[in-house]
Design an enzyme around this catalytic site. Sequence first.
Site, PDB file in Angstrom:
ATOM      1  N   ASP A 117      35.380  44.160  35.526  1.00 34.08           N
ATOM      2  CA  ASP A 117      36.725  43.449  34.720  1.00 34.08           C
ATOM      3  C   ASP A 117      36.709  43.564  33.142  1.00 34.08           C
ATOM      4  O   ASP A 117      37.359  42.835  32.402  1.00 34.08           O
ATOM      5  CB  ASP A 117      36.792  41.758  35.093  1.00 34.08           C
ATOM      6  CG  ASP A 117      37.101  41.561  36.522  1.00 34.08           C
ATOM      7  OD1 ASP A 117      36.778  42.467  37.292  1.00 34.08           O
ATOM      8  OD2 ASP A 117      37.171  40.579  36.957  1.00 34.08           O
ATOM      9  N   LYS A 132      40.299  43.397  42.967  1.00 37.44           N
ATOM     10  CA  LYS A 132      40.171  42.242  43.676  1.00 37.44           C
ATOM     11  C   LYS A 132      41.103  41.081  43.192  1.00 37.44           C
ATOM     12  O   LYS A 132      41.681  41.130  42.170  1.00 37.44           O
ATOM     13  CB  LYS A 132      38.886  41.612  43.440  1.00 37.44           C
ATOM     14  CG  LYS A 132      38.482  41.594  41.989  1.00 37.44           C
ATOM     15  CD  LYS A 132      37.143  41.157  41.847  1.00 37.44           C
ATOM     16  CE  LYS A 132      36.724  41.109  40.252  1.00 37.44           C
ATOM     17  NZ  LYS A 132      37.647  39.816  39.769  1.00 37.44           N
ATOM     18  N   CYS A 143      33.604  35.928  36.919  1.00 32.24           N
ATOM     19  CA  CYS A 143      33.333  37.225  37.840  1.00 32.24           C
ATOM     20  C   CYS A 143      32.100  37.910  37.859  1.00 32.24           C
ATOM     21  O   CYS A 143      31.562  38.541  38.824  1.00 32.24           O
ATOM     22  CB  CYS A 143      34.551  38.278  37.516  1.00 32.24           C
ATOM     23  SG  CYS A 143      35.997  37.206  38.002  1.00 32.24           S
TER      24      CYS A 143
HETATM   25  C1  VGL Z   1      37.717  35.954  35.641  1.00 28.43           C
HETATM   26  C2  VGL Z   1      38.984  34.175  35.442  1.00 28.43           C
HETATM   27  C3  VGL Z   1      40.135  34.369  36.400  1.00 28.43           C
HETATM   28  C4  VGL Z   1      36.979  36.963  35.295  1.00 28.43           C
HETATM   29  C5  VGL Z   1      38.989  36.216  36.430  1.00 28.43           C
HETATM   30  O1  VGL Z   1      37.002  38.107  35.282  1.00 28.43           O
HETATM   31  O2  VGL Z   1      35.648  36.309  35.109  1.00 28.43           O
HETATM   32  N1  VGL Z   1      37.932  34.842  35.297  1.00 28.43           N
HETATM   33  N2  VGL Z   1      39.989  35.754  36.812  1.00 28.43           N
END
Ligand code: VGL
Length: 240
Positions: A43, A141, A186
């Site tokens: 991410d 995802k 994540c």
């Molecule tokens: C994430 C919160 C919500 C992350 C993704 O990538 O850690 N955190 N969505």
Amino acid sequence: MKTDRRKLLTALGSLGALGAVAPWAMAASKIKPGANSVLIAVDVQNCFIEGGTLPVAKGSEVVPVINRISAAFENIVVTQDWHTQGHASFASAYGGKKPFETTKLSYGTQVLWPDHCVQGTKDAELHKDLALPSAQLIIRKGFHPKMDSYSAFMEADAKTATGLGGYLKQRGIKTVFVTGLATDFCVAWTAMDARAAGFEVYVVEDACRAIDLNGSLAAAWKNMAAKGVKRIQSDDIQVG
Ligand code: VGL
Ligand code: ZN
């Protein structure tokens, strides 16, 4: 007496020389990712960087670290948080809820986030300086409207697979190095699910940054350690 002293000094000198050699000798003890290792960049998207919708403090600092260590990897996988508009993990989807509060969903407690990483938006794009041209797979995802997925392996119900575990196993991967954003969400869930799927797992701490919500960072490291996830620094990896 005088000569003894000189001998001692000479001996100390040689020790000093040995000391000078030590960093070179230590290179041999660095971790060398093999053909059955994969680097996962979790991410590293505009949403999680300063200026994005769910910015992680100093999030952009992971980019040069990940770029640097990527040279040590034959196999690289990139993930993207990839939500529908009005996703169940967004506070805005509920009347009277604010970001960072929680709610109960079918699979358990869900932290509610600001709207972030909506499919196809600039916010959901990978950071422009992330340079991983050899990456072989981008796995998205969190695209089921009613279910979140912090982990790149398993969605929040802990039953729905993303397919990443099967992909890595079919490719003979045994060891997973996890980097990216955010350490306590994540990255941690991806690392723990990788362990659960039977991989050897390293999290590269300085290649990650955290959200740290109500002690979530300390809890994440504790939970990861309990599952056998190994915590290393980018310097522990032999690059080049
Ligand atoms: C994430 C919160 C919500 C992350 C993704 O990538 O850690 N955190 N969505
Ligand atoms: Zn998300």
